[in-house]
Design an enzyme around this catalytic site. Structure first.
Site, short mmCIF file in Angstrom:
data_model
loop_
_atom_site.label_atom_id
_atom_site.label_comp_id
_atom_site.label_asym_id
_atom_site.label_seq_id
_atom_site.Cartn_x
_atom_site.Cartn_y
_atom_site.Cartn_z
N HIS A 153 0.42 10.46 9.67
CA HIS A 153 -0.57 9.39 9.58
C HIS A 153 -1.78 9.82 8.76
CE1 HIS A 153 -3.26 6.14 11.15
NE2 HIS A 153 -4.16 7.10 11.08
N GLU A 154 -2.27 11.03 9.01
CA GLU A 154 -3.45 11.51 8.28
C GLU A 154 -3.13 11.76 6.81
OE1 GLU A 154 -6.31 11.32 9.58
OE2 GLU A 154 -5.58 10.87 11.60
N HIS B 151 -3.27 8.64 4.75
CA HIS B 151 -4.60 8.22 4.28
C HIS B 151 -4.87 8.78 2.88
CE1 HIS B 151 -6.20 6.08 7.67
NE2 HIS B 151 -6.08 7.10 8.51
N GLU C 77 -6.00 1.91 8.75
CA GLU C 77 -5.34 2.60 9.85
C GLU C 77 -3.90 2.09 10.03
OE1 GLU C 77 -6.15 5.12 11.74
OE2 GLU C 77 -8.11 5.42 10.82
#
Length: 262
Positions: free
Chosen positions: A126-127, A130, A190
């Site tokens: 997930h990070e 980004h 997100e």
């Protein structure tokens, strides 16, 4: 005439930048180069390593490095940097982050909630998403365009400005909560990182179904203290779980050998 010409050039530049699109096809405004963003990410990461306690436990670091490496080997080559650097920070924060320039930070508090390698891979994926989706660039560009009084261009291009605007810059990079500034990534970013990150971790051989368990753990760890979704920049836990479940059903069978990080 000279001012009119400057405005025309700026408008044209913004128009070109607005043609950029995220991995999910969403239009983005990106005003900064990959090299600028990598430089800013590296500066911010060095500051964090100086101000926060770095974990030295060999087993903990080997575990986190194993999961991160398993995911990053499936990330396409990125402009602006070649290698991913992973650091574990000693902190009770249930959090992790990734910065432009290939910088990944994991807080030891996260390891109490991400119970296994698949759940940790969910967060790291997930990070990283980004970064792949240029979310930091997008936030900095929006801040610059809004003319908030912060000399973001000077921060990026001139290191002498960095210290003065450090907190604001960290916030624009999605690190606002850690630095006491309520400017984390937005809900759209997100949700986008959830989808892209899930694809990444599944491609690396991790079990995407564990992402559901992770967010159930997150909900339990928050003790029911989550603000209502409309008052939060993050999707609610229930929305996140629902969206992840829908994405999991669409994932192809990658057939990748499972990592063995313990």
């Amino acid at each position: 005439m000279r001012n009119w010409l400057k405005l025309t050039v700026v408008a044209a530049s913004i128009g070109i930048a607005a043609c950029s699109s995220s991995p999910t096809g969403r239009n983005q405004l990106l005003l900064f180069s990959d090299q600028d963003m990598s430089s800013l990410g590296a500066q911010s990461f060095e500051q964090m390593k100086q101000k926060q306690k770095v974990n030295k436990d060999a087993k903990v670091n080997a575990y986190v490095q194993c999961v991160a490496k398993s995911v990053t080997q499936y990330v396409p080559a990125q402009p602006g940097f070649t290698n991913w650097e992973v650091v574990v920070f000693d902190s009770d924060q249930v959090n992790a982050f990734a910065l432009p320039g290939g910088k990944i930070g994991v807080y030891t508090g996260l390891l109490n909630v991400a119970k296994n390698q698949d759940q940790l891979a969910t967060v790291i994926g997930h990070e990283i998403a980004h970064v792949l989706a240029d979310h930091s660039n997008e936030r900095l560009s929006q801040t610059q365009l809004a003319n908030t009084g912060l000399q973001i261009t000077g921060v990026v291009l001139g290191s002498s400005e960095y210290a003065q605007y450090q907190s604001a810059t960290m916030a624009a990079l999605g690190l606002g909560i850690q630095y006491g500034v309520l400017l984390p990534y937005g809900r759209t970013q997100e949700s986008e990182a959830d989808v892209v990150g899930l694809e990444l971790m599944a491609k690396a051989g991790f079990n995407p179904n564990e992402s559901i368990s992770l967010w159930k753990n997150m909900a339990a760890a928050s003790g029911g203290n989550n603000p209502p979704e409309l008052l939060s920049t993050h999707p609610s836990h229930s929305t996140r779980i629902k969206d992840l479940s829908a994405t999991i059903k669409k994932l192809p069978n990658y057939g990748t050998q499972r990592p063995n990080c313990s």
